[in-house]
Design a protein around this motif. Structure first.
Motif, short mmCIF file in Angstrom:
data_model
loop_
_atom_site.label_atom_id
_atom_site.label_comp_id
_atom_site.label_asym_id
_atom_site.label_seq_id
_atom_site.Cartn_x
_atom_site.Cartn_y
_atom_site.Cartn_z
N ILE A 27 0.84 -1.20 0.00
CA ILE A 27 0.00 0.00 0.00
C ILE A 27 0.88 1.25 0.00
CG2 ILE A 27 -1.58 1.34 1.45
CD1 ILE A 27 -2.90 -1.42 2.16
N HIS A 28 1.91 1.25 0.82
CA HIS A 28 2.81 2.40 0.89
C HIS A 28 3.41 2.69 -0.48
CE1 HIS A 28 6.45 4.69 2.04
NE2 HIS A 28 5.63 5.18 2.96
N HIS A 30 2.09 2.03 -3.38
CA HIS A 30 1.03 2.56 -4.24
C HIS A 30 0.67 4.00 -3.89
CE1 HIS A 30 -0.32 -0.88 -6.72
NE2 HIS A 30 0.27 -1.58 -5.77
N LEU A 31 0.96 4.41 -2.67
CA LEU A 31 0.62 5.77 -2.22
C LEU A 31 1.76 6.77 -2.43
CD1 LEU A 31 -1.20 5.00 1.15
CD2 LEU A 31 -2.24 5.70 -1.01
N ALA A 132 -3.96 -3.79 -2.49
CA ALA A 132 -3.30 -2.48 -2.46
C ALA A 132 -3.83 -1.57 -3.55
CB ALA A 132 -1.78 -2.65 -2.60
N GLU A 133 -4.02 -2.10 -4.75
CA GLU A 133 -4.53 -1.30 -5.86
C GLU A 133 -5.95 -0.83 -5.60
OE1 GLU A 133 -4.03 -3.44 -9.53
OE2 GLU A 133 -1.84 -3.47 -9.31
N TRP A 135 -7.53 -0.50 -2.75
CA TRP A 135 -7.60 0.43 -1.63
C TRP A 135 -7.07 1.80 -2.04
CZ3 TRP A 135 -4.53 1.44 3.24
CH2 TRP A 135 -5.35 1.84 4.27
N THR A 136 -5.99 1.82 -2.80
CA THR A 136 -5.42 3.07 -3.27
C THR A 136 -6.38 3.78 -4.23
OG1 THR A 136 -3.20 2.17 -3.03
CG2 THR A 136 -3.42 4.12 -4.41
N GLU A 137 -7.03 3.03 -5.10
CA GLU A 137 -8.03 3.63 -6.01
C GLU A 137 -9.14 4.29 -5.21
OE1 GLU A 137 -9.48 0.57 -8.63
OE2 GLU A 137 -7.51 0.30 -9.55
#
Length: 152
Positions: A27-28, A30-31, A132-133, A135-137
Motif C-alpha cells: 500500500i505504501h 502505491h501511495l 493495495a490497488e 484500496w489506493t483507487e
C-alpha cells in the motif's frame, strides 16, 4: 479427512505479524504519489478488541493471544492536505479483515469484500497487489471527491 483451518491464536498472529506488514508495504508503494500532498502520514495496524463473538460472556477478554478477535486491519491517516487554493483537511481510511471461524474477508467495510481466504491459504504477490490497488483507487477517489467540494 483434513480438518478445516479455524481462527485461533496462531492464525491471527500470522495475519497480524506477517500479512498486515507485507500488505502495508504494498500500500505504501502505491501511495508514493499521494503522500507528499499531505503534511503527515500514518499507516498502522488495528485490532478490534471490543466486539465479542456471539455467545461470549462479558468477562471474556478479547485479544490476539486468546484467538477471539473478530476484526483487524490497517488504518491510514493522511493529515494536513497541502495545496494552494484548498483548505487543509485530513483523510482517514480503514482496510478491514473480517475474521470468521474458518475464513476471513478483506475489504474497506464488511459489505464490500475484495478477497476471501482460508486461514491456511498463502498470500501471493497478486493478492497483495489486488488489495493495495483497490484500496489506493478508493483513497484517490475519496481525495478527488473532497477536492471537488472545494472547487465548486
Amino acid at each position: 479427512m483434513q480438518e478445516s483451518p479455524v481462527k485461533d491464536k496462531q492464525a491471527l498472529r500470522k495475519l497480524y505479524d506477517t500479512i498486515l506488514p507485507e500488505l502495508a508495504q504494498h500500500i505504501h508503494q502505491h501511495l508514493a504519489d499521494v503522500i507528499p500532498l499531505f503534511h503527515d502520514f500514518k499507516l498502522e495496524k488495528l485490532v478490534d478488541t471490543w466486539t465479542r463473538e456471539p455467545g461470549a460472556g462479558t468477562s471474556t477478554e478479547i485479544s490476539l493471544d486468546k484467538g477471539n478477535v473478530n476484526q483487524m486491519g490497517l488504518r491510514l491517516r493522511l493529515e494536513g492536505f497541502q495545496r494552494v487554493g484548498a483548505d487543509n483537511f485530513d483523510l482517514t481510511k480503514d482496510l478491514l479483515f473480517q475474521l470468521d471461524r474458518t475464513f476471513y474477508t478483506i475489504g474497506p467495510n464488511p459489505d464490500n469484500v475484495w478477497l476471501e481466504k482460508d486461514y491456511l491459504q498463502k498470500w501471493d504477490e497478486a493478492d497483495y497487489e489486488l488489495v493495495a490497488e483497490k484500496w489506493t483507487e478508493q483513497l484517490i477517489d475519496d481525495l478527488t471527491e473532497r477536492l471537488e467540494k472545494y472547487t465548486l
